[in-house]
Design a protein around this motif. Structure first.
Motif, PDB file in Angstrom:
ATOM      1  N   ASN A  19      59.052 -11.210-132.676  1.00 11.38           N
ATOM      2  CA  ASN A  19      57.778 -10.931-133.340  1.00 11.38           C
ATOM      3  C   ASN A  19      57.864  -9.709-134.256  1.00 11.38           C
ATOM      4  N   HIS A  20      58.749  -8.760-133.950  1.00  7.06           N
ATOM      5  CA  HIS A  20      58.881  -7.592-134.825  1.00  7.06           C
ATOM      6  C   HIS A  20      59.727  -7.906-136.054  1.00  7.06           C
ATOM      7  N   ASP A  62      66.304  -7.562-128.253  1.00  5.19           N
ATOM      8  CA  ASP A  62      65.406  -6.423-128.467  1.00  5.19           C
ATOM      9  C   ASP A  62      66.177  -5.132-128.771  1.00  5.19           C
ATOM     10  N   HIS A  84      62.014 -10.340-125.362  1.00  3.87           N
ATOM     11  CA  HIS A  84      60.619 -10.012-125.655  1.00  3.87           C
ATOM     12  C   HIS A  84      59.908  -9.136-124.621  1.00  3.87           C
ATOM     13  N   ASP A 129      63.729  -9.614-131.909  1.00  2.00           N
ATOM     14  CA  ASP A 129      63.367  -8.207-132.092  1.00  2.00           C
ATOM     15  C   ASP A 129      64.638  -7.423-132.421  1.00  2.00           C
ATOM     16  N   HIS A 165      63.047 -16.116-128.411  1.00  3.57           N
ATOM     17  CA  HIS A 165      62.584 -14.747-128.152  1.00  3.57           C
ATOM     18  C   HIS A 165      61.598 -14.695-126.978  1.00  3.57           C
TER      19      HIS A 165
HETATM   20 FE   LIG Z   1      59.063  -9.135-128.907  1.00  3.35          FE
END
Ligand SMILES: [Fe+2]
Ligand SMILES: [Fe+2]
Length: 278
Positions: free
Chosen positions: A74-75, A8, A194, A42, A152
């Motif tokens: 997810n990003h 992240d 995450h 991320d 993640h």
């Molecule tokens: Fe995430």
């Protein structure tokens, strides 16, 4: 073998809110004598829609003096069906072209390291099934090696057998399938990111580690989670018969709170929260 897990980083050339934390992370990595860096996703602020976020972040990763393996967040490639940015073919192609495979296997001595794209889980489509079949193969032919999985999303948040946590963890059906494979194949570690919370625990014979972010922590914007709010990294030592994972708070990093800048960094998310509060 010594592995540094980072997670992240949320880097971007245009939304620069957390970029200042990268230099101290990179400098610290150099001091660890690590054989490998594994980034649990991320990487970017918005690589799911902006190629330049991925290009910028990868330039920084490639400057590290240690090999780096990365799984997407997810990003970076999008999220669940029905979300603002669902994983799709364009997003996957962008990641695979600019970064490399979104799931991978890497052998080091007596260890098999497996990177999973946890964002494919929950679609029940051909991409999800293809990764599961690839994972089954990677576990079946591990040839006596012990296994450490990096992904993640965590497997669960509060309870290994809980229901669907939506945004936060792997969906229940896919989680069950992972549990069965992990039990069958001597998976010693599942390390994830995450949540932006740092935590260590166990499920059956597997150590679970939620690596802390290097970017921001969350104050009251979202629900409380197990573990602690921390910016830092994880040091994993993998011996022939043992594994030792330590969450470390890194000197020189700023503990940014996303709450203060959510409108600038993730306006879509801020809008959703505002609508939910009405
Ligand atoms: Fe995430
Ligand atoms: Fe994140």
């Amino acid at each position: 073998m010594k592995i540094v897990q980072i997670s992240d980083t949320h880097l971007s050339p245009s939304k620069t809110h957390f970029n200042d934390n990268w230099e101290p992370v990179a400098r610290w990595i150099e001091t660890t004598g690590a054989d490998l860096v594994i980034h649990t996703g991320d990487l970017t602020i918005d690589g799911a829609d902006h190629e330049e976020d991925i290009l910028f972040s990868m330039e920084l990763m490639r400057k590290l003096p240690v090999p780096v393996l990365i799984v997407p967040g997810n990003h970076d490639v999008g999220h669940l069906p029905g979300s603002d940015q669902p994983v799709d073919a364009d997003r996957l192609v962008r990641w695979r072209t600019l970064v490399g495979p979104d799931y991978w296997v890497c052998d080091h001595g007596t260890w098999r390291l497996i990177g999973l794209n946890s964002l494919l889980l929950g679609f029940e489509n051909a991409e999800e099934e293809k990764q599961f079949q690839w994972l089954e193969q990677a576990l079946a032919n591990r040839d006596g090696r012990r296994v450490a999985i990096f992904a993640h999303k965590p497997l669960f948040v509060d309870d290994p057998m809980e229901g669907d946590t939506g945004y936060w963890s792997v969906t229940p059906k896919q989680r069950r399938r992972l549990y069965e494979l992990m039990a069958e194949h001597d998976v010693a570690l599942h390390a994830s990111g995450h949540l932006h919370w740092a935590w260590q625990g166990h499920h059956e014979g597997t150590d679970l580690v939620w690596g802390p972010p290097t970017s921001f922590i969350i104050d009251t914007l979202e629900r409380e989670m197990p573990g602690e709010r921390l910016v830092g990294a994880v040091l994993h030592h993998l011996g022939d018969e043992w594994i030792d994972s330590k969450i470390v708070a890194l000197p020189g990093l700023t503990s940014y709170f996303i709450d203060h800048v959510i409108d600038e960094v993730y306006p879509r998310h801020a809008k959703k929260l505002a609508e939910a509060a009405q």
